[in-house]
Design a protein around this motif. Structure first.
Motif, PDB file in Angstrom:
ATOM      1  N   LEU A  46     -50.946  -6.936 -17.977  1.00  0.00           N
ATOM      2  CA  LEU A  46     -50.360  -7.933 -18.670  1.00  0.00           C
ATOM      3  C   LEU A  46     -50.734  -8.030 -20.250  1.00  0.00           C
ATOM      4  O   LEU A  46     -52.049  -7.706 -20.485  1.00  0.00           O
ATOM      5  N   GLU A  47     -49.707  -8.175 -21.141  1.00  0.00           N
ATOM      6  CA  GLU A  47     -49.968  -8.157 -22.505  1.00  0.00           C
ATOM      7  C   GLU A  47     -50.296  -9.462 -23.156  1.00  0.00           C
ATOM      8  O   GLU A  47     -49.957 -10.133 -23.700  1.00  0.00           O
ATOM      9  N   VAL A  48     -51.694 -10.088 -22.544  1.00  0.00           N
ATOM     10  CA  VAL A  48     -52.256 -11.266 -23.001  1.00  0.00           C
ATOM     11  C   VAL A  48     -52.712 -11.315 -24.629  1.00  0.00           C
ATOM     12  O   VAL A  48     -53.600 -10.406 -24.981  1.00  0.00           O
ATOM     13  N   GLU A  49     -52.069 -12.278 -25.553  1.00  0.00           N
ATOM     14  CA  GLU A  49     -52.468 -12.086 -26.783  1.00  0.00           C
ATOM     15  C   GLU A  49     -53.938 -12.357 -27.169  1.00  0.00           C
ATOM     16  O   GLU A  49     -54.743 -11.458 -27.864  1.00  0.00           O
ATOM     17  N   ASN A  50     -54.418 -13.287 -26.571  1.00  0.00           N
ATOM     18  CA  ASN A  50     -56.055 -13.896 -26.767  1.00  0.00           C
ATOM     19  C   ASN A  50     -56.036 -14.919 -25.648  1.00  0.00           C
ATOM     20  O   ASN A  50     -55.316 -15.209 -24.945  1.00  0.00           O
TER      21      ASN A  50
END
Length: 370
Positions: free
Chosen positions: A242-246
């Motif tokens: 999952l490309e979780v930003e922050n």
């Protein structure tokens, strides 16, 4: 490891976790005589080996560091020092420094491996995460040209959470959900504030007890704001793809009363906290009316790409409700394990167990380098 195949160890941070790590490293050299400690660096000073082999003394390092007149190295100077050493180099970063974390891509590109519990390296901006992955060794890169990176202790201290998750993914299982108590501090607090048996103490009294026992950060707000748990979720979610930003990209419940968010110091916060016990008491009582207990948990719904940190109610027979002390518990719901999750449980805080995770990662790097 073959004779002459020396591995050089540089350590940044020799305080709580770092001190435990260096004591464990002493034990490790009994079975791995080709290890050589060449650098110990703190914010105020450093200790550098003039001769990489045999390097610094592990039996006298504390006294030697205390007596050292050598100034601390910048991260750039550290990289230069390590690249001057011929052989396999491993940087053990026992800090939570964002500056050191930001340098990981360059360190790895220089062929220096990294072992660390530093959460900021893997939970800050997504761009840094991607840069670390792209800069570290992969089967497609020429052997020995990139460093390896291991960070088991960035989630759950010494518990095998990251390695378990990677094993599930690498063997073709489909991870659907991850849920658990990821904070030893929050575990201790709620196991005492809302125990399975008895009433528990007042919220502010339990926070004070946790602080005096050394379970919280010097300023308890750094635990109560939920960011520590959120960082761990970001790391696990990214491993799941999952490309979780922050940590700002999903709901994170803070247990700091809004009225106390702006107080100047941790001491002032603790002085005023008793005035806000009623709201937490109401949360506990509401759960008790339903025959449940309240716990502070983090969850990742991998299929829905949804992360969440905050208070949840659990039946008293639920594994999360029955935790003791400062234990963590993480449940992996996967296609292979069905409705009966794979559970990792145990001590999730403390210098010795965190250092154990770091040392275990170091052993993995050494085995791969050999």
């Amino acid at each position: 490891m073959s004779e002459g195949n020396q591995v050089y160890i540089a350590v940044i941070g020799a305080g709580g976790v770092g001190r435990h790590f260096l004591h464990q490293l002493t034990h490790l050299t009994h079975t791995h005589p080709n290890l050589s400690l060449i650098l110990i660096s703190r914010t105020s000073k450093s200790l550098r080996a003039t001769d990489p082999s045999p390097g610094l003394s592990l039996s006298t390092w504390e006294a030697d560091l205390a007596a050292s007149k050598q100034s601390p190295l910048t991260i750039s100077q550290t990289i230069h020092f390590l690249t001057e050493t011929h052989g396999h180099c491993i940087l053990v970063d026992n800090t939570s420094s964002p500056e050191v974390a930001n340098a990981y891509p360059e360190i790895l590109r220089r062929g220096i491996s990294v072992v660390t519990p530093n959460k900021k390296a893997f939970s800050s901006d997504l761009a840094l995460w991607k840069a670390i992955q792209e800069s570290s060794y992969r089967p497609t890169t020429p052997y020995n040209t990139r460093g390896l990176v291991y960070h088991e202790s960035s989630v759950g201290a010494g518990l095998p959470i990251i390695s378990t998750l990677k094993d599930l993914i690498d063997t073709g299982d489909k991870v659907k959900k991850i849920e658990g108590v990821f904070s030893g501090t929050m575990s201790f607090l709620f196991n005492n504030f809302a125990p399975l048996e008895g009433k528990g103490g007042k919220w502010s009294a339990e926070v004070t007890k946790a602080k005096e026992a050394g379970y919280t950060e010097p300023d308890p707000r750094d635990d109560l704001n939920g960011v520590d748990v959120a960082r761990k979720l970001v790391i696990l979610a990214r491993i799941c793809g999952l490309e979780v930003e922050n940590t700002d990209a999903f709901p994170v419940q803070s247990l700091i009363p809004k009225e106390l968010e702006g107080v100047g110091s941790g001491e002032e916060f603790m002085e005023k906290l008793p005035g806000y016990d009623r709201s937490m008491e109401e949360v506990k009582n509401e759960a008790e009316k339903k025959g449940k207990v309240v716990r502070f948990v983090g969850s990742i719904d991998v299929e829905r790409k949804a992360l969440k940190v905050g208070l949840e109610e659990f039946d008293k027979g639920h594994p999360i409700a029955g935790l003791k002390g400062s234990d963590n518990i993480i449940s992996f719901y996967t296609e292979r394990y069905g409705s009966n999750p794979l559970i990792v449980q145990g001590a999730g805080a403390g210098g010795a167990v965190t250092a154990m995770g770091v040392t275990a990662d170091l052993i993995k790097v050494i085995q791969r380098l050999s």
